[in-house]
Motif scaffolding. Structure first.
Motif, short mmCIF file in Angstrom:
data_model
loop_
_atom_site.label_atom_id
_atom_site.label_comp_id
_atom_site.label_asym_id
_atom_site.label_seq_id
_atom_site.Cartn_x
_atom_site.Cartn_y
_atom_site.Cartn_z
N ILE A 1 -22.26 -47.54 -21.64
CA ILE A 1 -21.09 -47.41 -20.77
C ILE A 1 -20.86 -45.93 -20.48
O ILE A 1 -21.05 -45.08 -21.36
CB ILE A 1 -19.82 -48.07 -21.37
CG1 ILE A 1 -19.40 -47.45 -22.71
CG2 ILE A 1 -20.03 -49.56 -21.55
CD1 ILE A 1 -18.06 -47.98 -23.24
N ARG B 1 -18.91 -41.85 -10.57
CA ARG B 1 -18.07 -41.93 -9.38
C ARG B 1 -18.76 -42.74 -8.27
O ARG B 1 -20.00 -42.72 -8.16
CB ARG B 1 -17.81 -40.52 -8.88
CG ARG B 1 -19.05 -39.89 -8.28
CD ARG B 1 -18.96 -38.41 -8.22
NE ARG B 1 -19.89 -37.83 -7.27
CZ ARG B 1 -20.26 -36.56 -7.30
NH1 ARG B 1 -19.80 -35.76 -8.23
NH2 ARG B 1 -21.09 -36.10 -6.39
N SER C 1 -23.19 -41.15 -7.90
CA SER C 1 -23.97 -40.05 -8.47
C SER C 1 -24.21 -40.36 -9.93
O SER C 1 -23.27 -40.56 -10.69
CB SER C 1 -23.16 -38.77 -8.32
OG SER C 1 -23.64 -37.79 -9.20
N ALA C 2 -25.47 -40.39 -10.33
CA ALA C 2 -25.80 -40.59 -11.75
C ALA C 2 -26.79 -39.50 -12.14
O ALA C 2 -27.95 -39.52 -11.71
CB ALA C 2 -26.41 -41.97 -11.98
N PHE D 1 -26.95 -43.92 -17.50
CA PHE D 1 -27.08 -44.79 -16.32
C PHE D 1 -28.19 -44.24 -15.42
O PHE D 1 -29.02 -44.99 -14.91
CB PHE D 1 -25.73 -44.86 -15.59
CG PHE D 1 -25.74 -45.70 -14.34
CD1 PHE D 1 -26.42 -46.92 -14.29
CD2 PHE D 1 -25.05 -45.29 -13.20
CE1 PHE D 1 -26.43 -47.69 -13.13
CE2 PHE D 1 -25.05 -46.05 -12.04
CZ PHE D 1 -25.74 -47.24 -12.00
N CYS E 1 -16.90 -43.83 -23.62
CA CYS E 1 -17.90 -43.42 -22.61
C CYS E 1 -18.34 -41.98 -22.82
O CYS E 1 -19.46 -41.61 -22.48
CB CYS E 1 -17.29 -43.50 -21.22
SG CYS E 1 -17.08 -45.14 -20.60
C1 LIG Z 1 -13.84 -39.30 -14.92
C2 LIG Z 1 -15.28 -38.96 -15.10
C3 LIG Z 1 -16.18 -39.13 -14.05
C4 LIG Z 1 -17.53 -38.83 -14.22
N1 LIG Z 1 -18.39 -39.03 -13.18
C5 LIG Z 1 -19.72 -38.83 -13.36
C6 LIG Z 1 -20.64 -39.11 -12.30
O1 LIG Z 1 -20.26 -39.48 -11.19
N2 LIG Z 1 -21.97 -38.93 -12.55
C7 LIG Z 1 -22.43 -38.51 -13.77
O2 LIG Z 1 -23.64 -38.41 -13.95
N3 LIG Z 1 -21.57 -38.22 -14.79
C8 LIG Z 1 -20.24 -38.38 -14.61
N4 LIG Z 1 -19.36 -38.13 -15.62
C9 LIG Z 1 -19.89 -37.64 -16.90
C10 LIG Z 1 -20.43 -38.79 -17.72
O3 LIG Z 1 -19.61 -39.92 -17.64
C11 LIG Z 1 -20.48 -38.40 -19.19
O4 LIG Z 1 -21.24 -37.28 -19.40
C12 LIG Z 1 -20.93 -39.51 -20.09
O5 LIG Z 1 -21.05 -39.02 -21.38
C13 LIG Z 1 -22.21 -40.16 -19.68
O6 LIG Z 1 -22.41 -41.20 -20.57
P1 LIG Z 1 -23.78 -41.99 -20.67
O7 LIG Z 1 -24.90 -40.97 -20.65
O8 LIG Z 1 -23.66 -42.70 -21.98
O9 LIG Z 1 -23.82 -42.94 -19.51
C14 LIG Z 1 -18.00 -38.37 -15.47
C15 LIG Z 1 -17.09 -38.19 -16.51
C16 LIG Z 1 -15.75 -38.48 -16.34
C17 LIG Z 1 -14.80 -38.31 -17.49
#
Ligand SMILES: Cc1cc2nc3c(=O)[nH]c(=O)nc-3n(C[C@H](O)[C@H](O)[C@H](O)COP(=O)(O)O)c2cc1C
Length: 456
Positions: free
Chosen positions: A148, A152, A164-165, A171, A201
């Motif tokens: 999880i 965005r 965007s990932a 992800f 998350c």
């Molecule tokens: C509100 C919010 C929005 C985010 N949006 C993005 C995003 O669009 N793309 C991205 O790669 N990371 C985004 N991040 C950062 C990741 O969610 C964050 O680094 C997270 O640890 C990723 O977790 P995962 O690698 O377990 O999926 C966002 C963080 C927050 C708090």
């Protein structure tokens, strides 16, 4: 008792004066201004009950430390230990039968129209309306391990979004792996759930960890999950709303610009298309928004406690005399880390700097102080930097390492992500190991000296 759902958390925020209802009409393009106003005043979360759509929109639920403490049901004194205990004691999720509360209403096929949801355009130059607090649930296509994370989503049409990932977030990794395996990735965006899921998350763990077990540990009870309607992804049963989607990795659409957590716009670039296969929700769902942008916003607060716990856990095993960790919301959280420790031998603070730079947080600034310095106090850290540091001796710069996400200061920030490199700086603000140093001049005993004139 852990929160059963988002509504229970909102009720507690309301009771504590941390959430207010706004019943007058607000245009979705004005929501960002209203929320910024509340951020600046460190005010309450805002629930807009008339956005011209069928759902209320709540924002600011994670906007400051007070609300984070309510989410964790902790105090400033217990929060850190509580989070570490939760991470050390994971609890597996349980799966319940369909239909779950989050599937009381199911919208599929041609009936899907995401533009009916109260999704604001936040900053004036954003590429359109954005879902910003959505929690993406995806699976590693090889191992099946669920992840999880917040990602965005830009709304492009009734059933079309781009997103965007980053390739170093899970992800992003799951998508690339699915593409290499020739599988069409399927996932879900979850809106409105137990706030612990949102904080989970941001905990940094290896890709082999099932994030739901961490959420279970942090809330002290298993998370109840249910299978989506149009794919096999498991989502929290009591979520307010779930958007099920599939990704076409080869069909690129423009995503951006977005006012980002750095306080700068990230430009529009081509990204994969996400096609919505179903929207499911509770009866009378509450939609959630989140204004990101120039720090401090709730984006930064969301990351702060999990990042501090993640750095502490990652480093403590190798450096047992580390005492405390602070990541700064005002510096985008991951970019600036202060660590206090008692060095056991000469050079150990430099080892800690290198380990922190190499950790998954990937900070740009790492400052090591001794435990007499309060890591959370900017003035104490600056005192250490002023009088315990000789820059030529105590500063180290590491170059050509992967750039932090969306850092506008790197050379050619528009290069493709895998090509973006940057440098990081470490400052050893501990006193030279094993050598005499001037004595601290302070006035001990002031706390106990009676000064009733100052009691106000
Ligand atoms: C509100 C919010 C929005 C985010 N949006 C993005 C995003 O669009 N793309 C991205 O790669 N990371 C985004 N991040 C950062 C990741 O969610 C964050 O680094 C997270 O640890 C990723 O977790 P995962 O690698 O377990 O999926 C966002 C963080 C927050 C708090």
């Amino acid at each position: 008792m852990p929160y059963q759902d988002f509504r229970e958390f909102l009720a507690v925020l309301r009771e504590e004066g941390e959430l207010i209802d706004i019943d007058r009409h607000i245009a979705l393009e004005d929501v960002g201004k209203a929320m910024k106003h509340s951020y600046i005043k460190q005010g309450p979360a805002l629930q807009f009950n008339d956005t011209g759509t069928t759902m209320p929109l709540v924002l600011g639920c994670y906007a400051d430390r007070r609300k984070a403490l309510l989410a964790f049901e902790a105090t400033p004194e217990t929060i850190f230990a509580k989070v570490l205990h939760g991470l050390d004691n994971p609890i597996p999720p349980v799966t319940i039968d369909r239909p779950a509360p989050c599937q009381e209403v199911v919208i599929r096929d041609n009936a899907v129209d995401v533009s009916k949801l109260p999704i604001p355009k936040y900053s004036p130059k954003d590429g359109g309306p954005y879902i910003t607090p959505g929690i993406v649930v995806s699976h590693d296509p090889e191992t099946g391990v669920p992840d999880i994370g917040h990602y965005r989503f830009l709304i492009l049409g009734p059933n079309t979004m781009s997103f965007s990932a980053q390739p170093f977030h899970r992800f992003g990794k799951n998508l690339l792996k699915a593409q290499a395996m020739g599988i069409k990735p399927r996932a879900a965006v979850v809106i409105g759930c137990d706030p612990i899921h949102a904080y989970t998350c941001q905990v940094q763990v290896p890709d082999t960890v099932n994030d739901w077990t961490l959420a279970g540990g942090l809330r002290g009870a298993p998370v109840e999950l249910v299978k989506c309607i149009t794919n096999d992804v498991l989502v929290p049963a009591t979520a307010e709303l779930v958007i099920e989607f599939e990704v076409d990795m080869d069909d690129l659409v423009m995503e951006g610009p977005l006012g980002e957590y750095t306080g700068y716009y990230t430009p529009a670039t081509p990204k994969p298309r996400a096609t919505i296969t179903a929207i499911t929700h509770r009866i009378n769902p509450i939609f959630q928004g989140l204004l990101t942008g120039k720090p401090v916003t709730e984006n930064h607060i969301l990351k702060q406690i999990p990042f501090e716990a993640s750095v502490w856990k990652a480093l403590k095993a190798q450096y047992p005399t580390i005492q405390n960790v602070s990541v700064r919301a005002s510096a985008g959280v991951s970019f600036y880390v202060v660590i206090s420790m008692t060095p056991r031998f000469a050079g150990e603070p430099r080892q800690v700097i290198l380990s922190a730079i190499a950790s998954n947080i990937r900070p740009k600034w790492v400052i090591i102080v001794e435990p007499d310095i309060d890591v959370h106090s900017s003035s104490e850290v600056e005192w250490a930097m002023a009088f315990r540091v000789q820059p030529q001796r105590d500063v180290m710069i590491v170059g050509d390492i992967p750039a932090g996400p969306s850092d506008p200061s790197i050379d050619e920030p528009s290069r493709p992500r895998p090509m973006r490199t940057a440098s990081a700086i470490g400052i050893d603000a501990t006193r030279p190991f094993g050598k005499p140093f001037s004595e601290v001049a302070d006035v001990p005993g002031w706390e106990d000296f009676p000064m009733p004139e100052l009691d106000r």
